[in-house]
Write a protein that holds these residues in place. Structure first.
Motif, PDB file in Angstrom:
ATOM      1  N   ALA A  40       3.340  -3.094   4.286  1.00  0.00           N
ATOM      2  CA  ALA A  40       3.341  -4.536   4.046  1.00  0.00           C
ATOM      3  C   ALA A  40       3.933  -4.865   2.678  1.00  0.00           C
ATOM      4  O   ALA A  40       4.483  -5.948   2.488  1.00  0.00           O
ATOM      5  CB  ALA A  40       1.923  -5.090   4.163  1.00  0.00           C
ATOM      6  N   CYS A  41       3.816  -3.944   1.723  1.00  0.00           N
ATOM      7  CA  CYS A  41       4.290  -4.214   0.355  1.00  0.00           C
ATOM      8  C   CYS A  41       5.429  -3.302  -0.092  1.00  0.00           C
ATOM      9  O   CYS A  41       6.193  -3.668  -0.975  1.00  0.00           O
ATOM     10  CB  CYS A  41       3.136  -4.060  -0.634  1.00  0.00           C
ATOM     11  SG  CYS A  41       1.836  -5.266  -0.369  1.00  0.00           S
ATOM     12  N   HIS A  42       5.510  -2.124   0.446  1.00  0.00           N
ATOM     13  CA  HIS A  42       6.539  -1.161   0.048  1.00  0.00           C
ATOM     14  C   HIS A  42       6.779  -0.208   1.206  1.00  0.00           C
ATOM     15  O   HIS A  42       6.126  -0.306   2.238  1.00  0.00           O
ATOM     16  CB  HIS A  42       6.123  -0.394  -1.218  1.00  0.00           C
ATOM     17  CG  HIS A  42       4.816   0.322  -1.105  1.00  0.00           C
ATOM     18  ND1 HIS A  42       4.648   1.476  -0.349  1.00  0.00           N
ATOM     19  CD2 HIS A  42       3.605   0.049  -1.644  1.00  0.00           C
ATOM     20  CE1 HIS A  42       3.396   1.879  -0.434  1.00  0.00           C
ATOM     21  NE2 HIS A  42       2.735   1.024  -1.208  1.00  0.00           N
ATOM     22  N   THR A  43       7.676   0.692   1.043  1.00  0.00           N
ATOM     23  CA  THR A  43       7.928   1.708   2.060  1.00  0.00           C
ATOM     24  C   THR A  43       6.649   2.499   2.316  1.00  0.00           C
ATOM     25  O   THR A  43       5.944   2.848   1.375  1.00  0.00           O
ATOM     26  CB  THR A  43       9.036   2.673   1.565  1.00  0.00           C
ATOM     27  OG1 THR A  43      10.229   1.915   1.366  1.00  0.00           O
ATOM     28  CG2 THR A  43       9.291   3.797   2.548  1.00  0.00           C
ATOM     29  N   ALA A  44       6.347   2.721   3.560  1.00  0.00           N
ATOM     30  CA  ALA A  44       5.228   3.598   3.903  1.00  0.00           C
ATOM     31  C   ALA A  44       5.751   5.024   3.727  1.00  0.00           C
ATOM     32  O   ALA A  44       6.367   5.597   4.599  1.00  0.00           O
ATOM     33  CB  ALA A  44       4.759   3.359   5.337  1.00  0.00           C
TER      34      ALA A  44
END
Length: 165
Positions: A40-44
């Motif tokens: 949701a905020c950065h690359t998993a």
């Protein structure tokens, strides 16, 4: 040495080379919560990009996750922490905890991105070094192959050279 002895020898040599970066790939089974919460905020990130000790600290400090409250319920933390621990880097260059447990501060990340102008990380099409998918089209699968890089919008011709080296 005749050909029937040479083929098995070549197979033994080539096998490790064809799988040299396979530990960078995202594990086959990724918890839905990892994809939903982390991406949701950065690359998993693939868990193999950090050692277990880094993941332990990260998961233990989600209430102050790099300046953001990323708190999760206890059951989700337990599930994700177990998965991250099971797939964490073991040995090698990714087996050493980077400063501040940041993948973007690890020795290998800095070396791989040394030619990138710092202004590129601030482009609206990139946002930060943590947004791997801005350039790496296969980042969500843990594929960071240099042959599949997309040059983000806003990169100047002079900055573009670093992507082509």
């Amino acid at each position: 040495m005749n050909a029937r002895h040479l083929l098995p020898l070549l197979a033994l040599i080539a096998a490790p080379l064809s799988h040299a970066d396979s530990d960078r790939l995202m594990p086959a089974r990724v918890p839905d919560a990892y994809k939903a919460e982390c991406a949701a905020c950065h690359t998993a990130y693939p868990p193999s990009l950090l050692p277990a000790e880094s993941w332990q600290r990260i998961m233990g400090g989600l209430d102050h996750h790099y300046g953001t409250d990323a708190s999760l319920d206890a059951a989700t933390v337990k599930q994700l922490n177990g998965w991250l621990q099971a797939h964490a880097a073991q040995g090698g260059r990714r087996g050493v905890a980077p400063p501040n447990d940041r993948i973007t501060e690890s020795t290998w990340f800095v070396r791989e991105h040394r030619g990138i102008d710092p202004a590129v990380w601030k482009l609206p099409s990139v946002k930060s070094a943590a947004q791997c998918a801005a350039c790496h089209t296969g980042a969500d699968q843990g594929d960071f192959d240099d042959d599949r890089i997309r040059i983000p919008a806003g990169v100047t011709p002079a900055q573009r050279r670093a992507f082509l080296d």
